[in-house]
Design a protein around this motif. Structure first.
Motif, short mmCIF file in Angstrom:
data_model
loop_
_atom_site.label_atom_id
_atom_site.label_comp_id
_atom_site.label_asym_id
_atom_site.label_seq_id
_atom_site.Cartn_x
_atom_site.Cartn_y
_atom_site.Cartn_z
N THR A 1 0.83 -1.20 0.00
CA THR A 1 0.00 0.00 0.00
C THR A 1 0.87 1.26 0.00
O THR A 1 0.58 2.23 -0.71
CB THR A 1 -0.93 0.00 1.23
OG1 THR A 1 -1.73 -1.18 1.22
CG2 THR A 1 -1.84 1.22 1.20
N SER B 1 2.32 1.44 -3.68
CA SER B 1 1.41 1.69 -4.79
C SER B 1 0.54 2.93 -4.60
O SER B 1 0.03 3.48 -5.57
CB SER B 1 0.51 0.46 -5.01
OG SER B 1 -0.23 0.17 -3.84
N HIS B 2 0.39 3.38 -3.34
CA HIS B 2 -0.44 4.56 -3.07
C HIS B 2 0.40 5.66 -2.42
O HIS B 2 -0.11 6.41 -1.58
CB HIS B 2 -1.62 4.17 -2.15
CG HIS B 2 -2.53 3.14 -2.74
ND1 HIS B 2 -3.63 3.46 -3.50
CD2 HIS B 2 -2.49 1.78 -2.70
CE1 HIS B 2 -4.25 2.36 -3.89
NE2 HIS B 2 -3.58 1.33 -3.41
N SER C 1 -0.71 9.39 -2.07
CA SER C 1 -1.61 9.77 -0.98
C SER C 1 -0.96 9.61 0.38
O SER C 1 -1.15 10.45 1.27
CB SER C 1 -2.88 8.91 -1.04
OG SER C 1 -3.56 9.07 -2.27
N ALA D 1 -7.45 0.61 -0.34
CA ALA D 1 -6.44 -0.20 -1.01
C ALA D 1 -6.79 -1.68 -0.96
O ALA D 1 -6.45 -2.44 -1.88
CB ALA D 1 -5.07 0.03 -0.38
N ARG E 1 -8.82 0.20 -4.74
CA ARG E 1 -9.21 1.54 -5.16
C ARG E 1 -8.18 2.57 -4.71
O ARG E 1 -7.59 2.44 -3.65
CB ARG E 1 -10.57 1.91 -4.56
CG ARG E 1 -11.71 1.00 -5.00
CD ARG E 1 -12.99 1.36 -4.28
NE ARG E 1 -14.07 0.47 -4.66
CZ ARG E 1 -15.27 0.45 -4.06
NH1 ARG E 1 -15.50 1.29 -3.06
NH2 ARG E 1 -16.19 -0.38 -4.46
N ASP E 2 -8.01 3.59 -5.54
CA ASP E 2 -7.13 4.70 -5.18
C ASP E 2 -7.86 5.67 -4.26
O ASP E 2 -9.10 5.71 -4.23
CB ASP E 2 -6.64 5.42 -6.43
CG ASP E 2 -5.73 4.56 -7.27
OD1 ASP E 2 -4.99 3.74 -6.68
OD2 ASP E 2 -5.76 4.69 -8.51
N SER E 3 -7.09 6.44 -3.53
CA SER E 3 -7.67 7.42 -2.62
C SER E 3 -6.77 8.64 -2.59
O SER E 3 -5.56 8.53 -2.42
CB SER E 3 -7.81 6.84 -1.21
OG SER E 3 -8.37 7.78 -0.33
N SER E 4 -7.36 9.81 -2.75
CA SER E 4 -6.61 11.05 -2.68
C SER E 4 -6.55 11.54 -1.24
O SER E 4 -7.27 11.05 -0.36
CB SER E 4 -7.25 12.11 -3.56
OG SER E 4 -8.55 12.45 -3.08
#
Length: 405
Positions: free
Chosen positions: A116, A119-120, A123, A199, A203-206
């Motif tokens: 996480t 990949s994220h 954010s 995640a 799903r992506d998250s801003s």
């Protein structure tokens, strides 16, 4: 999360030990009442030969689910594992996000937290970096102006009153700095919990999404954190203070020996209160009750994973911070003499270089700690309440749990 139906509210999930798909927790068929309960891929009952018939019908083979439909894997890789069945005897499982939708082991939980972060990062990094920077900026100012009045005389030259004043001032600064760190940790935990929960679904998250989802529960999360800290301090006072007041050192030591394991037990027992509060939109008391229920019967496992995570993150933080602290002390704190007598501890150079190291360390460590806690919560709900089925539906895997998934 408001837009994630995968997080069921307390009471809507099966009780402990009742997994969907077992007696008492099986999902109901979508067939009309009174109709056959065969799946669409099986022949109707009338086409099977009856026992004792003269010309038995050859056995029919049930069609197998086609690989590469709905789970996001490559064509020709059934169940998402390259080359065929799941390795090491693990059951096949869908993986729409950073974790497989089945009970996880230690490696998968740690890998999910790291995946996480990787990949994220767009954010995760801004949240931890901004909060760590603000926290360290305030901490530097507090240390600079509260410690500058300390009497830095050597122990052999200092009077008893001077030593007591120095100890009191140092403790005061430590309490203020820890309180600032605590507030920053609460904000980071609240927002990262929302990012990790998305995640899991792939799903992506801003940053704005995470703040919008976390903000309604932020005050309650502060309540959970402060209630935990105050409870630990009050318990310590009850167990240790009588020995100190009576000037009975053995009694005080005995109280300390009772307090430490009791705090460890309660800390693990309520360690999942934070994600339960954020993801189930519950109250403070309900979050503690949910954590206690989820941890029951798995205390040692959660304790081991929590301690190992603390050791890993502590080692990583130490490796990052130590060179900055030593370099700052040698360059701006008067060298080894300043380190030994403490005269360079409050110089701007030492405080700033140490703060830079802490900012880098916290930016890396805080997501790891928050991620492991959230994934432990998800894992316990998968084991006890069949949350994997709800997560699969939320991720758009409509056939999960009915066609071999």
């Amino acid at each position: 999360m408001n837009d994630s139906p995968g997080w069921a509210t307390p009471g809507s999930s099966p009780s402990d030990g009742e997994r969907p798909g077992t007696d008492g927790g099986a999902p109901q068929s979508s067939a009309p009442a009174g109709g056959p309960k065969w799946s669409a891929e099986q022949p109707p009952p009338g086409q099977w030969s009856s026992p004792g018939s003269a010309t038995p019908e050859p056995p029919r083979t049930q069609p197998q689910p086609q690989p590469g439909t709905g789970w996001g894997q490559q064509p020709g890789t059934p169940y998402g594992y390259p080359g065929g069945p799941a390795p090491w005897g693990k059951p096949p499982a869908a993986k729409p996000g950073v974790i497989p939708l089945r009970p996880m082991d230690l490696g998968e939980i740690l890998d999910g937290a790291v995946a996480t972060m990787r990949s994220h990062w767009r954010s995760v990094l801004p949240i931890t970096l901004v909060v760590a920077t603000v926290v360290q900026l305030i901490s530097v100012l507090v240390q600079k102006y509260m410690l500058s009045d300390l009497a830095l005389s050597s122990p052999e030259d200092a009077t008893v009153d001077e030593m007591l004043n120095d100890i009191g001032a140092t403790l005061s600064v430590s309490v203020v700095v820890q309180f600032i760190q605590l507030l920053g940790t609460i904000v980071v935990t609240a927002m990262l919990t929302m990012i990790f929960s998305r995640a899991v679904l792939g799903r992506d998250s801003s940053v704005s999404d995470a703040w919008r989802d976390a903000r309604p529960q932020l005050l309650r999360l502060i309540g959970v954190t402060l209630l935990t800290a105050v409870g630990a301090l009050l318990l310590g006072a009850v167990l240790i203070a009588p020995g100190l007041l009576a000037e009975n050192i053995p009694l005080a030591v005995l109280g300390l020996l009772v307090w430490l394991p009791l705090i460890a037990w309660l800390g693990i027992k309520f360690s999942l209160a934070s994600p339960a509060l954020m993801l189930e939109k519950s109250t403070v008391i309900t979050a503690f009750a949910r954590s206690s229920k989820l941890v029951k019967g798995a205390w040692w496992r959660i304790f081991g994973i929590t301690v190992l995570t603390a050791l890993i993150t502590g080692f990583v933080a130490g490796v990052i911070v130590f060179p900055f602290q030593m370099g700052g002390a040698l360059a701006f704190g008067g060298g080894f003499d300043g380190i030994l007598n403490g005269t360079g501890a409050t110089s701007w150079g030492v405080l700033i270089t140490s703060a830079i190291g802490l900012i880098i360390a916290q930016t890396i460590v805080m997501p790891m700690q928050a991620g492991v806690t959230v994934l432990l919560y998800v894992d316990q709900r998968i084991r006890r309440e069949g949350l994997d089925l709800e997560l699969a539906r939320a991720a758009g895997l409509d056939n999960y749990g009915t066609t071999g998934g």
